[in-house]
Scaffold this motif. Structure first.
Motif, PDB file in Angstrom:
ATOM      1  N   ALA A   1       7.804  73.039  63.923  1.00 33.37           N
ATOM      2  CA  ALA A   1       7.384  73.309  65.298  1.00 33.37           C
ATOM      3  C   ALA A   1       8.596  73.413  66.219  1.00 33.37           C
ATOM      4  O   ALA A   1       8.690  74.326  67.044  1.00 33.37           O
ATOM      5  N   GLU A   2       9.542  72.489  66.027  1.00 37.07           N
ATOM      6  CA  GLU A   2      10.721  72.505  66.893  1.00 37.07           C
ATOM      7  C   GLU A   2      11.572  73.741  66.650  1.00 37.07           C
ATOM      8  O   GLU A   2      12.103  74.341  67.575  1.00 37.07           O
ATOM      9  N   LEU A   3      11.676  74.128  65.365  1.00 38.95           N
ATOM     10  CA  LEU A   3      12.503  75.280  65.019  1.00 38.95           C
ATOM     11  C   LEU A   3      11.876  76.599  65.449  1.00 38.95           C
ATOM     12  O   LEU A   3      12.575  77.532  65.841  1.00 38.95           O
ATOM     13  N   ASN A   4      10.558  76.688  65.330  1.00 43.84           N
ATOM     14  CA  ASN A   4       9.913  77.994  65.489  1.00 43.84           C
ATOM     15  C   ASN A   4       9.082  78.127  66.752  1.00 43.84           C
ATOM     16  O   ASN A   4       8.314  79.078  66.884  1.00 43.84           O
ATOM     17  N   HIS A   5       9.270  77.184  67.644  1.00 47.42           N
ATOM     18  CA  HIS A   5       8.437  77.227  68.836  1.00 47.42           C
ATOM     19  C   HIS A   5       8.651  78.512  69.629  1.00 47.42           C
ATOM     20  O   HIS A   5       7.704  79.092  70.163  1.00 47.42           O
ATOM     21  N   ASP A   6       9.888  78.948  69.664  1.00 48.63           N
ATOM     22  CA  ASP A   6      10.185  80.164  70.426  1.00 48.63           C
ATOM     23  C   ASP A   6       9.450  81.370  69.845  1.00 48.63           C
ATOM     24  O   ASP A   6       8.908  82.197  70.589  1.00 48.63           O
ATOM     25  N   ALA A   7       9.429  81.453  68.519  1.00 52.19           N
ATOM     26  CA  ALA A   7       8.745  82.580  67.876  1.00 52.19           C
ATOM     27  C   ALA A   7       7.252  82.562  68.231  1.00 52.19           C
ATOM     28  O   ALA A   7       6.665  83.615  68.510  1.00 52.19           O
ATOM     29  N   VAL A   8       6.676  81.389  68.240  1.00 52.60           N
ATOM     30  CA  VAL A   8       5.259  81.289  68.567  1.00 52.60           C
ATOM     31  C   VAL A   8       5.032  81.688  70.023  1.00 52.60           C
ATOM     32  O   VAL A   8       4.105  82.439  70.332  1.00 52.60           O
ATOM     33  N   ARG A   9       5.904  81.216  70.872  1.00 50.53           N
ATOM     34  CA  ARG A   9       5.740  81.547  72.294  1.00 50.53           C
ATOM     35  C   ARG A   9       5.900  83.040  72.531  1.00 50.53           C
ATOM     36  O   ARG A   9       5.181  83.635  73.336  1.00 50.53           O
ATOM     37  N   ASP A  10       6.842  83.634  71.806  1.00 49.21           N
ATOM     38  CA  ASP A  10       7.035  85.079  71.948  1.00 49.21           C
ATOM     39  C   ASP A  10       5.796  85.835  71.482  1.00 49.21           C
ATOM     40  O   ASP A  10       5.332  86.763  72.154  1.00 49.21           O
ATOM     41  N   ALA A  11       5.290  85.445  70.303  1.00 47.08           N
ATOM     42  CA  ALA A  11       4.095  86.100  69.779  1.00 47.08           C
ATOM     43  C   ALA A  11       2.963  85.993  70.782  1.00 47.08           C
ATOM     44  O   ALA A  11       2.235  86.956  71.040  1.00 47.08           O
ATOM     45  N   ARG A  12       2.865  84.832  71.369  1.00 47.52           N
ATOM     46  CA  ARG A  12       1.767  84.582  72.290  1.00 47.52           C
ATOM     47  C   ARG A  12       1.877  85.451  73.538  1.00 47.52           C
ATOM     48  O   ARG A  12       0.890  86.091  73.942  1.00 47.52           O
ATOM     49  N   SER A  13       3.072  85.490  74.116  1.00 49.04           N
ATOM     50  CA  SER A  13       3.196  86.285  75.342  1.00 49.04           C
ATOM     51  C   SER A  13       3.090  87.768  75.029  1.00 49.04           C
ATOM     52  O   SER A  13       2.562  88.549  75.827  1.00 49.04           O
ATOM     53  N   GLY A  14       3.580  88.168  73.822  1.00 49.63           N
ATOM     54  CA  GLY A  14       3.408  89.556  73.421  1.00 49.63           C
ATOM     55  C   GLY A  14       1.947  89.923  73.297  1.00 49.63           C
ATOM     56  O   GLY A  14       1.498  90.966  73.782  1.00 49.63           O
ATOM     57  N   PHE A  15       1.191  89.041  72.670  1.00 51.10           N
ATOM     58  CA  PHE A  15      -0.238  89.268  72.480  1.00 51.10           C
ATOM     59  C   PHE A  15      -0.956  89.355  73.825  1.00 51.10           C
ATOM     60  O   PHE A  15      -1.785  90.235  74.047  1.00 51.10           O
TER      61      PHE A  15
END
Lengths: 136, 136
Positions: free
Chosen positions: A117-131
DNA sequence: AGTGCTGGTCTCTTTTTGAGACTGCCACTC
DNA sequence: GAGTGGCAGTCTCAAAAAGAGACCAGCACT
Protein backbone atom coordinates in the motif's frame (compact mmCIF):
# COMPACT_ATOMS: atom_id res chain seq x y z
CA UNK A 1 1.97 -15.23 -17.88
CA UNK A 2 -0.73 -15.12 -15.30
CA UNK A 3 1.62 -14.60 -12.33
CA UNK A 4 3.00 -17.35 -10.17
CA UNK A 5 -0.11 -17.47 -8.05
CA UNK A 6 -1.99 -19.29 -10.75
CA UNK A 7 0.45 -22.14 -10.50
CA UNK A 8 -0.49 -22.58 -6.87
CA UNK A 9 -4.22 -22.93 -7.31
CA UNK A 10 -6.42 -24.87 -9.62
CA UNK A 11 -9.83 -23.58 -10.53
CA UNK A 12 -11.45 -25.80 -7.97
CA UNK A 13 -9.07 -24.70 -5.25
CA UNK A 14 -9.95 -21.10 -5.92
CA UNK A 15 -13.62 -21.88 -5.92
CA UNK A 16 -13.36 -23.84 -2.70
CA UNK A 17 -11.54 -21.00 -1.01
CA UNK A 18 -14.13 -18.53 -2.21
CA UNK A 19 -17.21 -20.48 -1.41
CA UNK A 20 -15.91 -22.33 1.61
CA UNK A 21 -16.73 -25.54 -0.16
CA UNK A 22 -20.41 -24.84 0.06
CA UNK A 23 -20.25 -23.90 3.73
CA UNK A 24 -20.10 -20.15 3.46
CA UNK A 25 -20.01 -19.48 7.17
CA UNK A 26 -16.88 -21.59 7.44
CA UNK A 27 -14.83 -20.18 4.59
CA UNK A 28 -11.37 -19.37 5.93
CA UNK A 29 -10.65 -16.55 3.55
CA UNK A 30 -13.89 -14.70 4.06
CA UNK A 31 -13.74 -15.30 7.78
CA UNK A 32 -10.26 -13.92 8.29
CA UNK A 33 -10.43 -11.14 5.71
CA UNK A 34 -13.60 -10.01 7.37
CA UNK A 35 -11.64 -9.38 10.55
CA UNK A 36 -9.01 -7.31 8.82
CA UNK A 37 -11.51 -5.59 6.66
CA UNK A 38 -12.95 -3.38 9.32
CA UNK A 39 -12.07 0.23 8.82
CA UNK A 40 -10.06 0.28 12.04
CA UNK A 41 -8.83 -3.28 12.62
CA UNK A 42 -5.65 -3.03 10.60
CA UNK A 43 -4.82 0.36 12.02
CA UNK A 44 -5.14 -0.84 15.59
CA UNK A 45 -3.12 -3.95 14.81
CA UNK A 46 -0.39 -1.71 13.39
CA UNK A 47 -0.34 0.37 16.51
CA UNK A 48 -0.25 -2.63 18.84
CA UNK A 49 2.59 -4.16 16.83
CA UNK A 50 4.83 -1.53 18.26
CA UNK A 51 3.93 -2.06 21.90
CA UNK A 52 0.92 -2.62 24.14
CA UNK A 53 -1.35 0.38 24.49
CA UNK A 54 -4.11 1.42 26.81
CA UNK A 55 -7.60 2.33 25.72
CA UNK A 56 -7.11 6.06 26.02
CA UNK A 57 -3.72 5.92 24.32
CA UNK A 58 -5.20 4.19 21.30
CA UNK A 59 -7.94 6.76 21.22
CA UNK A 60 -5.38 9.54 21.04
CA UNK A 61 -3.22 7.63 18.55
CA UNK A 62 -6.12 7.23 16.13
CA UNK A 63 -7.86 10.51 16.70
CA UNK A 64 -10.78 10.04 14.35
CA UNK A 65 -12.04 6.79 15.77
CA UNK A 66 -15.12 7.00 17.93
CA UNK A 67 -15.07 5.45 21.36
CA UNK A 68 -17.82 3.13 20.31
CA UNK A 69 -15.87 1.77 17.35
CA UNK A 70 -12.66 1.52 19.37
CA UNK A 71 -14.43 -0.55 22.01
CA UNK A 72 -16.08 -2.73 19.43
CA UNK A 73 -13.06 -3.24 17.19
CA UNK A 74 -10.85 -4.17 20.14
CA UNK A 75 -13.54 -6.53 21.32
CA UNK A 76 -13.68 -8.21 17.92
CA UNK A 77 -9.90 -8.48 17.70
CA UNK A 78 -9.85 -10.02 21.15
CA UNK A 79 -12.56 -12.45 20.21
CA UNK A 80 -10.60 -13.62 17.18
CA UNK A 81 -7.56 -14.15 19.36
CA UNK A 82 -5.38 -11.40 17.90
CA UNK A 83 -5.41 -9.13 20.91
CA UNK A 84 -5.04 -9.71 24.63
CA UNK A 85 -6.91 -7.51 27.07
CA UNK A 86 -5.59 -7.11 30.59
CA UNK A 87 -7.13 -5.05 33.36
CA UNK A 88 -4.84 -3.57 35.98
CA UNK A 89 -6.44 -2.77 39.34
CA UNK A 90 -4.93 0.68 39.61
CA UNK A 91 -6.82 3.51 41.26
CA UNK A 92 -8.70 4.37 38.09
CA UNK A 93 -8.51 0.85 36.65
CA UNK A 94 -6.49 0.80 33.47
CA UNK A 95 -6.78 -1.65 30.62
CA UNK A 96 -3.92 -2.68 28.42
CA UNK A 97 -4.26 -4.18 24.98
CA UNK A 98 -1.46 -6.19 23.41
CA UNK A 99 -1.00 -8.44 20.40
CA UNK A 100 -1.04 -12.18 21.03
CA UNK A 101 1.25 -14.57 19.19
CA UNK A 102 -1.57 -15.21 16.77
CA UNK A 103 -1.93 -11.49 16.31
CA UNK A 104 1.75 -11.07 15.55
CA UNK A 105 1.60 -13.95 13.13
CA UNK A 106 -1.38 -12.49 11.36
CA UNK A 107 0.17 -9.09 11.20
CA UNK A 108 3.19 -10.62 9.50
CA UNK A 109 0.94 -11.47 6.56
CA UNK A 110 -0.96 -8.22 6.75
CA UNK A 111 2.33 -6.37 6.75
CA UNK A 112 2.96 -7.39 3.14
CA UNK A 113 -0.21 -5.64 2.18
CA UNK A 114 0.70 -2.56 4.18
CA UNK A 115 4.09 -2.34 2.51
CA UNK A 116 2.45 -2.72 -0.89
CA UNK A 117 0.00 0.00 0.00
CA UNK A 118 2.78 2.40 0.90
CA UNK A 119 4.74 1.62 -2.25
CA UNK A 120 1.87 1.68 -4.70
CA UNK A 121 -0.45 4.25 -3.28
CA UNK A 122 0.44 6.73 -5.97
CA UNK A 123 -0.42 4.27 -8.72
CA UNK A 124 -3.80 3.64 -7.15
CA UNK A 125 -4.47 7.33 -6.77
CA UNK A 126 -3.50 7.94 -10.37
CA UNK A 127 -5.76 5.16 -11.61
CA UNK A 128 -8.56 6.56 -9.55
CA UNK A 129 -8.28 10.13 -10.75
CA UNK A 130 -7.84 8.90 -14.32
CA UNK A 131 -11.00 6.84 -14.02
CA UNK A 132 -12.91 9.73 -12.53
CA UNK A 133 -11.76 11.98 -15.35
CA UNK A 134 -13.11 9.47 -17.89
CA UNK A 135 -16.52 9.44 -16.29
CA UNK A 136 -16.80 13.21 -16.25
CA UNK B 1 10.80 -9.80 21.50
CA UNK B 2 8.24 -7.69 19.74
CA UNK B 3 8.64 -9.38 16.33
CA UNK B 4 10.87 -8.16 13.54
CA UNK B 5 8.28 -5.70 12.37
CA UNK B 6 9.02 -3.42 15.26
CA UNK B 7 12.54 -3.04 14.01
CA UNK B 8 11.21 -1.68 10.76
CA UNK B 9 9.06 1.08 12.17
CA UNK B 10 9.60 3.72 14.78
CA UNK B 11 6.68 5.06 16.73
CA UNK B 12 6.43 8.07 14.48
CA UNK B 13 6.50 5.94 11.37
CA UNK B 14 3.60 3.92 12.67
CA UNK B 15 1.72 7.01 13.58
CA UNK B 16 2.35 8.57 10.21
CA UNK B 17 1.11 5.46 8.44
CA UNK B 18 -1.97 5.32 10.60
CA UNK B 19 -2.91 8.91 10.46
CA UNK B 20 -1.63 9.69 7.01
CA UNK B 21 0.53 12.36 8.58
CA UNK B 22 -2.49 14.40 9.50
CA UNK B 23 -4.05 14.08 6.07
CA UNK B 24 -6.46 11.28 6.72
CA UNK B 25 -7.92 11.17 3.25
CA UNK B 26 -4.47 10.58 1.84
CA UNK B 27 -3.25 7.81 4.12
CA UNK B 28 -1.92 5.00 1.93
CA UNK B 29 -2.69 2.19 4.33
CA UNK B 30 -6.25 3.19 5.01
CA UNK B 31 -6.82 3.95 1.37
CA UNK B 32 -5.65 0.62 0.04
CA UNK B 33 -6.93 -1.54 2.88
CA UNK B 34 -10.28 0.09 2.37
CA UNK B 35 -10.35 -1.34 -1.14
CA UNK B 36 -9.57 -4.86 -0.01
CA UNK B 37 -11.81 -4.58 2.96
CA UNK B 38 -15.05 -4.85 1.09
CA UNK B 39 -16.81 -8.10 1.73
CA UNK B 40 -16.43 -9.14 -1.89
CA UNK B 41 -13.33 -7.39 -3.24
CA UNK B 42 -10.81 -10.00 -2.21
CA UNK B 43 -13.02 -12.84 -3.38
CA UNK B 44 -13.43 -11.31 -6.83
CA UNK B 45 -9.71 -10.60 -7.05
CA UNK B 46 -9.03 -14.23 -6.23
CA UNK B 47 -11.35 -15.40 -8.93
CA UNK B 48 -9.89 -13.03 -11.53
CA UNK B 49 -6.37 -14.17 -10.64
CA UNK B 50 -7.13 -17.42 -12.31
CA UNK B 51 -8.41 -15.98 -15.58
CA UNK B 52 -10.66 -13.23 -16.91
CA UNK B 53 -14.34 -13.72 -16.22
CA UNK B 54 -17.56 -12.28 -17.49
CA UNK B 55 -20.18 -10.67 -15.35
CA UNK B 56 -22.52 -13.62 -15.32
CA UNK B 57 -19.68 -16.07 -14.73
CA UNK B 58 -18.60 -14.17 -11.64
CA UNK B 59 -22.17 -14.12 -10.47
CA UNK B 60 -22.34 -17.88 -10.71
CA UNK B 61 -18.88 -18.33 -9.19
CA UNK B 62 -19.80 -16.35 -6.10
CA UNK B 63 -23.39 -17.40 -5.73
CA UNK B 64 -24.32 -15.35 -2.71
CA UNK B 65 -23.32 -11.96 -4.08
CA UNK B 66 -26.14 -9.73 -5.21
CA UNK B 67 -26.02 -8.22 -8.67
CA UNK B 68 -25.95 -4.81 -7.15
CA UNK B 69 -22.85 -5.55 -5.07
CA UNK B 70 -21.14 -7.33 -7.94
CA UNK B 71 -21.62 -4.33 -10.19
CA UNK B 72 -20.48 -1.95 -7.52
CA UNK B 73 -17.48 -3.95 -6.33
CA UNK B 74 -16.23 -4.45 -9.88
CA UNK B 75 -16.72 -0.77 -10.51
CA UNK B 76 -14.66 0.11 -7.44
CA UNK B 77 -11.92 -2.34 -8.37
CA UNK B 78 -11.82 -0.85 -11.84
CA UNK B 79 -11.66 2.64 -10.44
CA UNK B 80 -8.68 1.74 -8.28
CA UNK B 81 -6.92 0.28 -11.32
CA UNK B 82 -6.96 -3.35 -10.22
CA UNK B 83 -9.42 -4.57 -12.81
CA UNK B 84 -9.84 -3.96 -16.52
CA UNK B 85 -13.35 -3.94 -18.01
CA UNK B 86 -13.77 -4.72 -21.68
CA UNK B 87 -17.01 -4.81 -23.62
CA UNK B 88 -17.27 -7.14 -26.62
CA UNK B 89 -19.88 -6.22 -29.24
CA UNK B 90 -21.33 -9.71 -29.49
CA UNK B 91 -24.99 -10.27 -30.17
CA UNK B 92 -25.91 -9.96 -26.52
CA UNK B 93 -22.96 -7.72 -25.66
CA UNK B 94 -20.66 -9.43 -23.22
CA UNK B 95 -18.34 -7.81 -20.72
CA UNK B 96 -15.09 -9.30 -19.58
CA UNK B 97 -13.27 -8.41 -16.41
CA UNK B 98 -9.57 -9.11 -15.96
CA UNK B 99 -6.83 -8.20 -13.51
CA UNK B 100 -4.47 -5.43 -14.53
CA UNK B 101 -0.76 -5.53 -13.74
CA UNK B 102 -1.48 -3.41 -10.71
CA UNK B 103 -4.17 -5.88 -9.72
CA UNK B 104 -1.79 -8.81 -10.01
CA UNK B 105 0.80 -6.92 -8.03
CA UNK B 106 -1.67 -6.12 -5.30
CA UNK B 107 -2.95 -9.65 -5.18
CA UNK B 108 0.59 -10.86 -4.61
CA UNK B 109 0.56 -9.04 -1.29
CA UNK B 110 -2.98 -10.00 -0.51
CA UNK B 111 -2.11 -13.58 -1.24
CA UNK B 112 0.09 -13.75 1.86
CA UNK B 113 -2.94 -12.92 3.93
CA UNK B 114 -5.06 -15.50 2.13
CA UNK B 115 -2.48 -18.21 2.75
CA UNK B 116 -2.30 -17.21 6.38
CA UNK B 117 -6.06 -17.35 6.61
CA UNK B 118 -6.16 -20.88 5.24
CA UNK B 119 -3.40 -22.06 7.56
CA UNK B 120 -4.61 -20.42 10.72
CA UNK B 121 -8.33 -20.48 10.37
CA UNK B 122 -8.69 -23.19 12.96
CA UNK B 123 -6.75 -21.17 15.51
CA UNK B 124 -9.01 -18.19 14.92
CA UNK B 125 -12.13 -20.30 15.20
CA UNK B 126 -10.85 -21.86 18.43
CA UNK B 127 -10.07 -18.45 19.90
CA UNK B 128 -13.49 -17.28 18.94
CA UNK B 129 -15.42 -20.15 20.44
CA UNK B 130 -13.24 -20.01 23.55
CA UNK B 131 -14.00 -16.32 23.92
CA UNK B 132 -17.70 -16.88 23.40
CA UNK B 133 -17.68 -19.60 26.04
CA UNK B 134 -16.10 -17.18 28.54
CA UNK B 135 -18.81 -14.61 27.97
CA UNK B 136 -21.61 -17.14 28.46
C1' DA C 1 -45.58 -14.53 -29.34
C1' DG C 2 -43.12 -16.50 -25.66
C1' DT C 3 -38.71 -17.82 -23.31
C1' DG C 4 -34.16 -17.11 -22.01
C1' DC C 5 -29.72 -15.04 -22.06
C1' DT C 6 -26.84 -10.76 -21.74
C1' DG C 7 -25.35 -6.91 -18.18
C1' DG C 8 -26.94 -4.13 -15.70
C1' DT C 9 -30.22 -0.19 -12.78
C1' DC C 10 -33.89 1.07 -9.25
C1' DT C 11 -36.22 0.80 -5.00
C1' DC C 12 -36.87 -0.87 -0.51
C1' DT C 13 -35.36 -2.92 3.86
C1' DT C 14 -31.93 -4.29 7.05
C1' DT C 15 -27.41 -3.90 8.92
C1' DT C 16 -23.37 -1.42 10.05
C1' DT C 17 -21.02 2.96 11.28
C1' DG C 18 -20.42 7.27 13.22
C1' DA C 19 -21.05 11.29 16.57
C1' DG C 20 -21.58 12.39 20.79
C1' DA C 21 -23.99 12.57 25.31
C1' DC C 22 -23.90 10.01 29.59
C1' DT C 23 -22.10 6.82 33.57
C1' DG C 24 -19.40 5.55 37.89
C1' DC C 25 -15.18 5.76 40.14
C1' DC C 26 -11.31 7.97 42.03
C1' DA C 27 -7.75 11.79 42.79
C1' DC C 28 -6.56 16.31 43.14
C1' DT C 29 -7.68 21.23 43.87
C1' DC C 30 -9.89 25.12 45.84
C1' DG D 1 -17.10 19.47 50.34
C1' DA D 2 -17.82 21.17 45.46
C1' DG D 3 -15.73 21.41 41.24
C1' DT D 4 -12.46 19.50 37.64
C1' DG D 5 -10.45 16.10 35.13
C1' DG D 6 -8.84 11.42 33.65
C1' DC D 7 -10.15 6.49 32.99
C1' DA D 8 -12.86 2.92 30.35
C1' DG D 9 -16.44 2.33 28.74
C1' DT D 10 -22.15 2.18 27.48
C1' DC D 11 -26.42 4.21 25.26
C1' DT D 12 -29.11 6.48 21.90
C1' DC D 13 -30.02 8.24 17.65
C1' DA D 14 -28.88 9.63 12.86
C1' DA D 15 -26.41 8.57 8.61
C1' DA D 16 -24.22 5.50 5.49
C1' DA D 17 -23.55 1.02 3.43
C1' DA D 18 -25.10 -3.59 2.14
C1' DG D 19 -28.50 -6.97 0.71
C1' DA D 20 -32.82 -8.72 -1.73
C1' DG D 21 -35.15 -8.73 -5.50
C1' DA D 22 -38.14 -6.50 -9.12
C1' DC D 23 -37.40 -4.40 -13.43
C1' DC D 24 -35.18 -2.96 -18.09
C1' DA D 25 -33.63 -3.14 -23.20
C1' DG D 26 -31.82 -5.91 -26.82
C1' DC D 27 -31.35 -9.98 -29.37
C1' DA D 28 -31.76 -15.24 -30.59
C1' DC D 29 -34.13 -19.21 -30.82
C1' DT D 30 -38.58 -21.75 -31.03
Amino acid sequence: MDSKIVNLRSKMEVYKAISGGGNFANCPVRDVIQGVSGKWSSLLMMALTEKPYRFGELRRLVPDISQRMLTQTLHDLQRDGYVHREVFPTKPPSVEYSLTDLGHSMFGALHQLILWAELNHDAVRDARSGFDAMQA
